[in-house]
Design a protein around this motif. Sequence first.
Motif, PDB file in Angstrom:
ATOM      1  N   HIS A   1      11.625  42.120  79.304  1.00  0.00           N
ATOM      2  CA  HIS A   1      12.427  41.007  79.815  1.00  0.00           C
ATOM      3  C   HIS A   1      13.432  40.558  78.744  1.00  0.00           C
ATOM      4  O   HIS A   1      14.610  40.350  79.029  1.00  0.00           O
ATOM      5  N   THR A   2      12.957  40.455  77.506  1.00  0.00           N
ATOM      6  CA  THR A   2      13.854  40.028  76.421  1.00  0.00           C
ATOM      7  C   THR A   2      14.951  41.058  76.196  1.00  0.00           C
ATOM      8  O   THR A   2      16.127  40.709  76.033  1.00  0.00           O
ATOM      9  N   LEU A   3      14.570  42.337  76.210  1.00  0.00           N
ATOM     10  CA  LEU A   3      15.575  43.381  75.982  1.00  0.00           C
ATOM     11  C   LEU A   3      16.620  43.361  77.101  1.00  0.00           C
ATOM     12  O   LEU A   3      17.811  43.522  76.845  1.00  0.00           O
ATOM     13  N   SER A   4      16.175  43.121  78.335  1.00  0.00           N
ATOM     14  CA  SER A   4      17.139  43.119  79.440  1.00  0.00           C
ATOM     15  C   SER A   4      18.102  41.940  79.291  1.00  0.00           C
ATOM     16  O   SER A   4      19.281  42.057  79.602  1.00  0.00           O
ATOM     17  N   ALA A   5      17.593  40.818  78.773  1.00  0.00           N
ATOM     18  CA  ALA A   5      18.483  39.667  78.560  1.00  0.00           C
ATOM     19  C   ALA A   5      19.507  39.983  77.467  1.00  0.00           C
ATOM     20  O   ALA A   5      20.658  39.537  77.534  1.00  0.00           O
ATOM     21  N   ILE A   6      19.106  40.790  76.483  1.00  0.00           N
ATOM     22  CA  ILE A   6      20.030  41.137  75.393  1.00  0.00           C
ATOM     23  C   ILE A   6      21.173  42.012  75.917  1.00  0.00           C
ATOM     24  O   ILE A   6      22.334  41.793  75.611  1.00  0.00           O
ATOM     25  N   VAL A   7      20.839  43.015  76.739  1.00  0.00           N
ATOM     26  CA  VAL A   7      21.896  43.974  77.127  1.00  0.00           C
ATOM     27  C   VAL A   7      22.587  43.618  78.452  1.00  0.00           C
ATOM     28  O   VAL A   7      23.645  44.164  78.747  1.00  0.00           O
ATOM     29  N   GLY A   8      21.972  42.732  79.221  1.00  0.00           N
ATOM     30  CA  GLY A   8      22.578  42.350  80.503  1.00  0.00           C
ATOM     31  C   GLY A   8      22.101  43.272  81.624  1.00  0.00           C
ATOM     32  O   GLY A   8      21.710  44.411  81.374  1.00  0.00           O
ATOM     33  N   PRO A   9      22.177  42.773  82.903  1.00  0.00           N
ATOM     34  CA  PRO A   9      21.546  43.477  84.022  1.00  0.00           C
ATOM     35  C   PRO A   9      22.092  44.884  84.287  1.00  0.00           C
ATOM     36  O   PRO A   9      21.341  45.790  84.622  1.00  0.00           O
ATOM     37  N   GLU A  10      23.402  45.076  84.117  1.00  0.00           N
ATOM     38  CA  GLU A  10      23.959  46.407  84.453  1.00  0.00           C
ATOM     39  C   GLU A  10      23.507  47.462  83.482  1.00  0.00           C
ATOM     40  O   GLU A  10      23.026  48.532  83.871  1.00  0.00           O
ATOM     41  N   ARG A  11      23.653  47.160  82.185  1.00  0.00           N
ATOM     42  CA  ARG A  11      23.230  48.123  81.153  1.00  0.00           C
ATOM     43  C   ARG A  11      21.714  48.325  81.243  1.00  0.00           C
ATOM     44  O   ARG A  11      21.200  49.401  80.977  1.00  0.00           O
ATOM     45  N   TRP A  12      21.004  47.265  81.642  1.00  0.00           N
ATOM     46  CA  TRP A  12      19.543  47.359  81.688  1.00  0.00           C
ATOM     47  C   TRP A  12      19.079  48.420  82.685  1.00  0.00           C
ATOM     48  O   TRP A  12      18.111  49.136  82.454  1.00  0.00           O
ATOM     49  N   ARG A  13      19.798  48.540  83.781  1.00  0.00           N
ATOM     50  CA  ARG A  13      19.441  49.577  84.773  1.00  0.00           C
ATOM     51  C   ARG A  13      19.455  50.958  84.111  1.00  0.00           C
ATOM     52  O   ARG A  13      18.585  51.783  84.323  1.00  0.00           O
ATOM     53  N   GLU A  14      20.477  51.169  83.276  1.00  0.00           N
ATOM     54  CA  GLU A  14      20.603  52.448  82.563  1.00  0.00           C
ATOM     55  C   GLU A  14      19.454  52.621  81.551  1.00  0.00           C
ATOM     56  O   GLU A  14      18.867  53.693  81.438  1.00  0.00           O
ATOM     57  N   TYR A  15      19.139  51.546  80.867  1.00  0.00           N
ATOM     58  CA  TYR A  15      18.034  51.599  79.888  1.00  0.00           C
ATOM     59  C   TYR A  15      16.730  51.976  80.585  1.00  0.00           C
ATOM     60  O   TYR A  15      15.941  52.757  80.087  1.00  0.00           O
ATOM     61  N   ARG A  16      16.530  51.358  81.771  1.00  0.00           N
ATOM     62  CA  ARG A  16      15.279  51.646  82.498  1.00  0.00           C
ATOM     63  C   ARG A  16      15.217  53.106  82.899  1.00  0.00           C
ATOM     64  O   ARG A  16      14.164  53.729  82.857  1.00  0.00           O
ATOM     65  N   GLU A  17      16.368  53.630  83.303  1.00  0.00           N
ATOM     66  CA  GLU A  17      16.375  55.034  83.723  1.00  0.00           C
ATOM     67  C   GLU A  17      16.148  55.978  82.571  1.00  0.00           C
ATOM     68  O   GLU A  17      15.420  56.960  82.680  1.00  0.00           O
ATOM     69  N   VAL A  18      16.789  55.676  81.437  1.00  0.00           N
ATOM     70  CA  VAL A  18      16.719  56.621  80.315  1.00  0.00           C
ATOM     71  C   VAL A  18      15.433  56.424  79.504  1.00  0.00           C
ATOM     72  O   VAL A  18      14.761  57.394  79.152  1.00  0.00           O
ATOM     73  N   ILE A  19      15.072  55.171  79.225  1.00  0.00           N
ATOM     74  CA  ILE A  19      13.967  54.934  78.278  1.00  0.00           C
ATOM     75  C   ILE A  19      12.652  54.582  78.983  1.00  0.00           C
ATOM     76  O   ILE A  19      11.627  55.204  78.736  1.00  0.00           O
ATOM     77  N   PHE A  20      12.679  53.568  79.840  1.00  0.00           N
ATOM     78  CA  PHE A  20      11.416  52.986  80.307  1.00  0.00           C
ATOM     79  C   PHE A  20      10.949  53.656  81.598  1.00  0.00           C
ATOM     80  O   PHE A  20      11.050  53.115  82.692  1.00  0.00           O
ATOM     81  N   ARG A  21      10.406  54.849  81.428  1.00  0.00           N
ATOM     82  CA  ARG A  21       9.974  55.657  82.566  1.00  0.00           C
ATOM     83  C   ARG A  21       8.529  55.318  82.886  1.00  0.00           C
ATOM     84  O   ARG A  21       7.628  55.583  82.101  1.00  0.00           O
TER      85      ARG A  21
END
Length: 267
Positions: A158-178
């Motif tokens: 949750h904290t990381l998503s707040a740092i990068v913002g919702p759009e970038r977070w979608r990408e982070y979830r796809e690439v990192i948080f599997r």
Amino acid sequence: MDSGEASRPRTPSNIAAYFGRLADTYGDGAYYGNRRQAVLDALATEIANARDVLDAGCGNGAYLTKFVEAAGIRTVTGIDLTFDMLLSARNRVGAKCRLLSANVSRLPFKPESFDVIFGSHVLQFVVDIEGVVAEFVRCLQPGAVLIATGQRDDGVRHTLSAIVGPERWREYREVIFRRAERREADARPKDRYQQAFARAGLRVEERAAPFTVTWPDIAEWIRIRWMPLIPEAERGRAEAMIAELAQAGASRTLTQHEPLIIGRRER
Ligand SMILES: C[S@@+](CC[C@H](N)C(=O)[O-])C[C@H]1O[C@@H](n2cnc3c(N)ncnc32)[C@H](O)[C@@H]1O
């Protein structure tokens, strides 16, 4: 929805394949170490009074190594679905505990076998939580306790998503948080556990285990917990994202609360 692992249904063989890749490293590093110590501190009384302990979904044995050292504990048993996790647990704990390959939905134990059943970050992989809790309760002695950790690592995410913002977070979830499986995220999984405990006739208590982590701890956690699941070709992208997060979050210290749901069977 997450890609890769995340689109798999939650079957025992998919869960085992997922965790097999984390068998050597899951639970290592400062993030997990601090969290585990906070949990053990919060459960000091239960551990001091324990005699026969079952660690359900024991993984590679990070908690088992602590239980076998506790003064009053007579027997320690670990079960897990993932064979490689059990192998790793055997290497860590040696011969001091019993390890069995089993699914928490069908425990290979007689009724009233344990006075503590502990499940750290395992109920989130279970479909029929009520059924599994009933099975745990079958194996609890009168007066015994069932302990489950109540949430995933969402505080950090949750904290990381707040740092990068919702759009970038979608990408982070796809690439990192599997994730291990496709599912609707539980907004408050600990509430579901509490309800299941209460329905099974347990007296329920919630306790928080607070712990603190720094950015380097989180970067290490990402490499330990998530990097082994990322295909080789995408790891460079993941490293770039970690570097980006480091720039944004390097000075942060996060206090997390690992919720523990504790259910006591009447005497
Ligand atoms: C997130 S890891 C936690 C490991 C350990 N409890 C810890 O906290 O260090 C979850 C573990 O639960 C196991 N697991 C998941 N579903 C299970 C099930 N239905 N029966 C037994 N083990 C299961 C996985 O194989 C994995 O080792």
